[in-house]
Design an enzyme around this catalytic site. Structure first.
Site, PDB file in Angstrom:
ATOM      1  N   GLU A 606       0.861  -1.194   0.000  1.00  0.00           N
ATOM      2  CA  GLU A 606       0.000   0.000   0.000  1.00  0.00           C
ATOM      3  C   GLU A 606       0.890   1.234   0.000  1.00  0.00           C
ATOM      4  O   GLU A 606       1.813   1.343   0.813  1.00  0.00           O
ATOM      5  CB  GLU A 606      -0.925   0.040   1.214  1.00  0.00           C
ATOM      6  CG  GLU A 606      -1.831   1.269   1.194  1.00  0.00           C
ATOM      7  CD  GLU A 606      -2.760   1.362   2.396  1.00  0.00           C
ATOM      8  OE1 GLU A 606      -3.557   2.312   2.454  1.00  0.00           O
ATOM      9  OE2 GLU A 606      -2.674   0.483   3.282  1.00  0.00           O
ATOM     10  N   ASN A 664      -4.583   5.331  -2.159  1.00  0.00           N
ATOM     11  CA  ASN A 664      -5.841   5.911  -1.719  1.00  0.00           C
ATOM     12  C   ASN A 664      -6.202   7.114  -2.583  1.00  0.00           C
ATOM     13  O   ASN A 664      -5.328   7.901  -2.961  1.00  0.00           O
ATOM     14  CB  ASN A 664      -5.738   6.361  -0.262  1.00  0.00           C
ATOM     15  CG  ASN A 664      -5.524   5.206   0.684  1.00  0.00           C
ATOM     16  OD1 ASN A 664      -6.461   4.586   1.153  1.00  0.00           O
ATOM     17  ND2 ASN A 664      -4.256   4.901   0.964  1.00  0.00           N
ATOM     18  N   GLU A 696      -7.978   2.441  -3.663  1.00  0.00           N
ATOM     19  CA  GLU A 696      -8.751   2.245  -2.439  1.00  0.00           C
ATOM     20  C   GLU A 696      -9.678   3.436  -2.221  1.00  0.00           C
ATOM     21  O   GLU A 696      -9.240   4.591  -2.257  1.00  0.00           O
ATOM     22  CB  GLU A 696      -7.819   2.084  -1.240  1.00  0.00           C
ATOM     23  CG  GLU A 696      -6.952   0.843  -1.307  1.00  0.00           C
ATOM     24  CD  GLU A 696      -6.125   0.652  -0.050  1.00  0.00           C
ATOM     25  OE1 GLU A 696      -6.239   1.491   0.867  1.00  0.00           O
ATOM     26  OE2 GLU A 696      -5.360  -0.330   0.013  1.00  0.00           O
ATOM     27  N   ASP A 726     -11.952   0.547   1.385  1.00  0.00           N
ATOM     28  CA  ASP A 726     -11.131   0.753   2.576  1.00  0.00           C
ATOM     29  C   ASP A 726     -12.017   1.037   3.787  1.00  0.00           C
ATOM     30  O   ASP A 726     -13.175   1.448   3.662  1.00  0.00           O
ATOM     31  CB  ASP A 726     -10.176   1.927   2.322  1.00  0.00           C
ATOM     32  CG  ASP A 726      -9.004   1.926   3.291  1.00  0.00           C
ATOM     33  OD1 ASP A 726      -8.864   0.956   4.058  1.00  0.00           O
ATOM     34  OD2 ASP A 726      -8.234   2.903   3.281  1.00  0.00           O
ATOM     35  N   GLU A 783      -6.128  -4.762   8.169  1.00  0.00           N
ATOM     36  CA  GLU A 783      -5.143  -3.744   8.528  1.00  0.00           C
ATOM     37  C   GLU A 783      -4.893  -3.779  10.031  1.00  0.00           C
ATOM     38  O   GLU A 783      -5.751  -4.201  10.808  1.00  0.00           O
ATOM     39  CB  GLU A 783      -5.643  -2.350   8.134  1.00  0.00           C
ATOM     40  CG  GLU A 783      -5.834  -2.135   6.652  1.00  0.00           C
ATOM     41  CD  GLU A 783      -6.325  -0.734   6.345  1.00  0.00           C
ATOM     42  OE1 GLU A 783      -5.616   0.012   5.653  1.00  0.00           O
ATOM     43  OE2 GLU A 783      -7.423  -0.380   6.810  1.00  0.00           O
TER      44      GLU A 783
END
Length: 847
Positions: A606, A664, A696, A726, A783
């Protein structure tokens, strides 16, 4: 002339100096008037009909003086001034004082003045007439005593007019200052132009009136025509001034009047605070109505205007007698509440306003619900001037709306648009517009997310020759040699040698490329991190808006960013080159591995944004995104992130690493619809397969505008980019949209994962989400995996991928490559009983 203030009282603490001044002026007036008035007793029979006509008109006109509407400091217009000044020029000081005293008594009775106020008015006029009479005596003789007027007579009349105005206006201004304090002086000074226009016109009519009286007393009443013109002029001027301070729809004071009132009240409450009075607080309440736009859209603006008028009436009825209600525009109102002892009284007034708006407003048979959010700012706790109080009340009002509450008091932590944040936004724009600029003034070629150059092994395809030769972000262009020439220049610069070791150290500290080369030769540093004299212990993962946050000192060293700040031996702070030069800092991308739980393989990373600011250190990613999303800077930030991540994927491909990177995107990116085109362009430019990139989105982005967000997501899906949801489980619409969106992955929020080893409820929630996503054929990423027990529980629950500090912290791209070279996959069934914190730079899953 009288400066209008309808109150007959004197503020506490000012009565002594004020009445002392009034008494002194009265004594002076009696001293200068006593002799002429006594001598007047033998002259009454000698005065002509013209005198009696002027005297009668003076008293009759002052029976109805013109009091302009509007603010209380505006002066009233007394027509007797014209007649008494003409009497002074024609028949002397004694008759003028006598007539003026009678006219003042009549006007004081009509206006309801207190006796001391009427007496002061008579005394001030007597002093002004005395000064004017003294000037006329400086001329050659009696004015208008037959014959022609000479230039000396005209000069004497002009001097007398000026003397009358200066003495009269000076006495009134002094009295006002003594009565109300220095806060009245700017208002008195601003009224000078009005007084010159109104009173000056009356005084200049006096010589014309005397000249007419010499011909015939019958001509004197004709002066009423120009007097009426003066009256109309003064009235129109006052009405125009009043309209500038009044909202034309509701009749309430507007923003300009509110500013004046708050400025005056601030001075007044400052005086109270200096005297230690308990009621020295002033509250500014800002009200914004809810759903008012819906009323305008559904029923029309005419109904909306009637609703505002009704709301203004309710607000006026809900506040106290000394409060001020103002309309700022649209559906915003402000309330000034003076003389409070604490914030609880301000809250009580706000609750009264909320109660007054609770009942529906019936319009055309339709009951309209009216509500609103109220923000409160208190003087002097939250500000000491209008601008600060207004801004803080606005912050509190929006805080109340955000919390779905009705009343909120200003709190600094709610101020997301503070001067510090505006400065942060400006610095962010600077660092994004400058791009990853070259050190030492040289043009830098293509860089990845870690700031390193593109590796020579990256192939240049013939069908896309421009992919590796695009212009640098700082506006410079590379030569026709392609990247290899730049790489040679870079090696030459790194391999430079200096005889002076100190110079070499300085250059190495200022050039991140040199520092990276030095670190690469030295290898990874194990053990605790030391900056200056401070040792940083291993950290625990904390929750942020979009990613894990690396501590400031660690990030500054690990990124090799210039401008590192370290403590000296005496505890002071030494600023690095960035801060000394005003540099906005450096934007870099960190990457956190994502591990397939069943096999232990690294399946992706990520991409996490990091900004090391020269003064603030490492900026919290949540704050960074929140600041950027409020402006067009978000587009620059998104462009930068997409460029760096896709470019880094290309570098990894050239090095033989096949990784999937997730990044993101914000609500603003999804609303514009440009994100899909931008990603498609970058993927094509660098030759990166679309399936190597994943976007995401959060559930909050879906709720903001589902239709536009769905259109952007669908376009990305058609390109071949993966879509991950997410923060799964923290929103409101997950179950509704899971079956409609082209998702490939859901990420269980760390707020549930962090506690699942200790909290059975969190564990049950995580298992349920994993089962739901698995039933829909979606990959599940957890996560916030920090320990081995959580890792094993996720494996038992059927989770696909883990991400967290149990495996690795976020790290720059070059550190990730080194980490991957040391990493050895470990499956939960094969893992030993190792527990506790892993050594710095190693993974607990490493063997």
């Amino acid at each position: 002339m009288e400066t209008g203030d309808p109150r007959n009282s004197v503020p506490p603490g000012r009565s002594g100096p004020f009445f002392g001044f009034v008494g002194a002026i009265g004594v002076v007036a009696l001293a200068v008037s006593a002799g002429p008035l006594v001598a007047l007793a033998d002259r009454w029979s000698e005065l002509p009909a013209a005198f009696w006509t002027m005297a009668a008109l003076a008293v009759a006109c002052d029976a109805r003086p013109f009091v302009p509407p509007g603010r209380r400091q505006t002066s009233a217009v007394f027509p007797s001034t014209c007649f008494t000044f003409a009497i002074l020029l024609g028949w002397g000081f004694g008759p003028a004082v006598a007539v003026q005293a009678v006219a003042v008594a009549v006007s004081g009775w009509r206006l309801g003045y207190a006796p001391w106020r009427t007496g002061f008015n008579a005394a001030q006029y007597a002093c002004a007439l005395a000064a004017a009479y003294a000037v006329t005596r400086l001329g050659p003789g009696e004015l208008f005593d037959g014959g022609r007027l000479h230039w000396t007579d005209v000069a004497a009349v002009g001097g007398a007019t000026v003397a009358w105005f200066v003495v009269n206006y000076g006495l009134v201004s002094s009295a006002v200052r003594l009565r109300f304090g220095d806060r009245w002086w700017p208002s008195v000074r601003s009224g000078l132009a009005y007084e010159l226009l109104a009173t000056g016109s009356l005084l200049l009519l006096a010589p014309v009136l005397v000249a007419a009286a010499r011909a015939s007393a019958a001509l004197i009443p004709l002066v009423l025509v120009p007097l009426f013109a003066v009256y109309r002029m003064a009235r129109l001027s006052a009405e125009r001034e009043q309209l500038a301070d009044v909202d034309p729809l509701t009749g309430l004071p507007n923003r300009k009047a509110l500013l004046t009132e708050v400025a005056e009240q601030v001075h007044l409450h400052g005086d109270r605070a200096a005297r230690g009075a308990p009621d020295a607080h002033l509250a500014l309440l800002l009200l914004d109505l809810d759903r008012f736009k819906h009323v305008n859209d559904a029923l029309g603006h005419a109904v909306g205007d009637r609703l505002l008028v009704e709301v203004s009436a309710r607000l006026t009825g809900a506040v106290g007698a000394g409060d001020m209600v103002a309309r700022l525009g649209g559906d915003e109102f402000a309330i000034v509440v003076p003389r409070l002892t604490d914030i609880d009284q301000a809250r009580e007034r706000a609750d009264r306003v909320v109660a007054a708006l609770a009942e529906p407003v019936p319009l055309d048979g339709l009951p309209l619900d009216v509500g609103g959010a109220i923000g409160i700012a208190l003087y002097p706790d939250h500000g000491e001037d209008f601008a600060t109080l207004m801004r803080h009340a606005d912050v509190a009002m929006y805080d109340a709306k955000h919390r779905n509450d009705t009343v909120a008091v200003y709190a600094p932590e709610s101020d997301h648009n503070s001067a510090e944040r505006l400065s942060l936004l400006a610095d962010l724009r600077r660092v994004l517009e400058s791009g990853p600029s070259a050190q030492g003034g040289e043009t830098v070629g293509v860089r990845g997310g870690d700031g390193a150059a593109l590796t020579p092994a990256l192939p240049v395809r013939a069908d896309r020759p421009a992919r590796n030769q695009r212009p640098a972000r700082d506006g410079g262009r590379r030569s026709g040699d392609g990247p290899n020439r730049w790489l040679r220049r870079r090696r030459e610069r790194v391999e430079e040698r200096h005889d002076d070791d100190l110079i070499e150290r300085i250059l190495t500290g200022a050039d991140p490329i040199r520092r990276r080369a030095g670190r690469a030769g030295a290898g990874p540093v194990a053990g605790p991190l030391v900056v200056g004299d401070v040792e940083f212990a291993p950290e625990t993962e904390t929750e942020t808006a979009d990613a894990d946050v690396t501590q400031d000192a660690e990030a500054a060293v690990s990124t090799g960013a210039p401008g590192v700040i370290g403590p000296t031996a005496d505890g002071s702070t030494v600023a690095g080159p960035d801060e000394q030069a005003g540099h906005p800092g450096e934007i870099t991308m960190y990457y956190q591995p994502q591990i397939a739980i069943a096999t232990g393989e690294v399946v992706g990373v990520e991409a996490l944004l990091r900004w090391r600011h020269p003064r603030r250190g490492m900026v919290d990613p949540g704050e960074l995104i929140q600041v950027a999303e409020q402006s067009a800077v978000m587009r620059l930030l998104t462009r930068r992130v997409v460029d760096d991540v896709v470019e880094q994927l290309a570098k990894w491909s050239a090095a033989g690493l096949t990784l999937r990177a997730a990044l993101n995107v914000s609500v603003r990116d999804l609303h514009t619809g440009e994100i899909a085109d931008q990603i498609a362009d970058r993927l094509a430019r660098y030759g990166v397969p679309p399936e190597r990139l994943q976007v995401e989105i959060t559930e909050g982005a879906l709720m903001a505008d589902p239709r536009r967000v769905l259109a952007s997501i669908t376009q990305l899906h058609r390109i071949g980019v993966g879509i991950a949801l997410d923060d799964f489980g923290t929103g409101y619409s997950s179950l509704q949209h899971l079956r409609r969106l082209p998702l490939s992955e859901v990420k269980v929020d760390r707020s549930f994962v962090l506690g699942m080893a200790e909290d059975p409820d969190d564990a049950a929630i995580v298992r349920s989400m994993i089962e739901l996503a698995g039933a829909l054929g979606l990959r599940v990423v957890a996560e916030g995996v920090e320990d081995e027990r959580t890792w094993r529980m996720l494996h038992a629950a059927g989770c696909d991928v883990a991400q967290g500090w149990f495996h690795a912290r976020p790290m720059p791209a070059e550190d990730l490559v080194a980490w991957l070279s040391r990493y050895r996959p470990v499956r939960p069934a094969e893992a030993g009983s190792r527990s506790g914190p892993a050594p710095e730079g190693e993974s607990k899953a490493s063997s």
